[in-house]
Design a protein around this motif. Sequence first.
Motif, PDB file in Angstrom:
ATOM      1  N   ARG A  93       0.820  -1.150   0.166  1.00 29.23           N
ATOM      2  CA  ARG A  93       0.040   0.059  -0.011  1.00 29.23           C
ATOM      3  C   ARG A  93       0.858   1.184   0.063  1.00 29.23           C
ATOM      4  NH1 ARG A  93      -4.459  -1.944   4.829  1.00 29.23           N
ATOM      5  NH2 ARG A  93      -4.597  -3.900   3.882  1.00 29.23           N
ATOM      6  N   LYS A 108      -0.282  -3.575  -7.584  1.00 26.35           N
ATOM      7  CA  LYS A 108       0.246  -2.789  -6.416  1.00 26.35           C
ATOM      8  C   LYS A 108       1.662  -2.872  -6.352  1.00 26.35           C
ATOM      9  CE  LYS A 108      -2.756  -5.152  -4.066  1.00 26.35           C
ATOM     10  NZ  LYS A 108      -3.506  -5.483  -2.711  1.00 26.35           N
ATOM     11  N   TRP A 124      -8.834   1.337  -2.866  1.00 25.23           N
ATOM     12  CA  TRP A 124      -7.429   1.666  -3.217  1.00 25.23           C
ATOM     13  C   TRP A 124      -7.105   3.361  -3.501  1.00 25.23           C
ATOM     14  CZ3 TRP A 124      -6.547  -2.840  -7.287  1.00 25.23           C
ATOM     15  CH2 TRP A 124      -6.119  -4.221  -6.367  1.00 25.23           C
TER      16      TRP A 124
END
Length: 340
Positions: A115, A166, A222
């Motif tokens: 993240r 990601k 996201w």
Amino acid sequence: MDDKHDWGDQITEERRGERHSHEEFNELIAIKINKLCENSSAQMLVKSVYRLAEELLSGKTDLLMDFHKTFKVYAVVSAPRHGGTYMIKSLLNGFGYRHEDYPAWFIHDGIPDTRPQYYSPTSAGVLSFSQHTVMQMAEWMVMAAFFGNNMKATDGRFMLPKKFCKAVYAGSFFKDILGPSAHYIVGVRHPVAAAISLYEQSGCLPPGAMFPHRPRSIIELWIYRSLIHMGFSDTAIYGMPYFIAYLHYWSDYHQKLVMSGLISRSSNLQIIPYGKNSYEEFAINCGTRQFTNPESFFVTRKLDRHPDWSELAYPVITLIAALWNSRGLCFPVDEVMEGW
């Protein structure tokens, strides 16, 4: 939790079966963990995960070098709603695999998770990036060895396609782990078309065309996380037009793609503009088998719905193209501007 659905179906785009609340999901996870603890083969896999994670965290490379010798990774690294699933399915078919034999949780973006934020809330508490992402990378690498038993070797190595959406949040880490032979495929799509595709997948354009107070899909979540990382407050995000929120995310993603160290000029990089002809040509030529009649790639031009969005997108696309060009990468401006 339910792997009976076809994650490669372009029409339904089904990833899972029945949806569960967090409490129900945690109960199901606990049941599965208890079953795993009773299985000797599963116990061996868990031990392998911890052993590999320990090596990755401590800087040892013996098991990592074994992984590089065993697998050549084909990493599809594109923003969401950019056709990555079609590419992955095409790669699996191109290497002679059946995509139905590989579950979404192994092939898709869910794992390894990383993240924009350094600290990540998880079911085990708040973990740092190094703990959270490295542990999940170790899990995925052990899964790769498990599924490798059913793969066919080419030139002494197994060809391993995987979506790594990601990976841009830890580009250098993923580049080192996937190894020098990794092949990167980047699909690029007009942000207006991608945003429309996203709100269609999430149900509809939210009331007032504003970003929803509660993300309706994992991709909207996201986007929310990325906006928080960029410095926007909750109040600013929830008062933000839907497309502006997505455009911030799209721009940030494509900046990180080239600035994170993940992709660079090399023969191991393919940049493919989103579109029927370009994606089907990729499907014909990818892998070790050629298909004269690949699966059709379903596309619909949608830019006319929001002409004001296109005006907002144009200067951002131009800036991203200039950034990519400054790094020696060719951003396919003309093809992207077609708006598929």
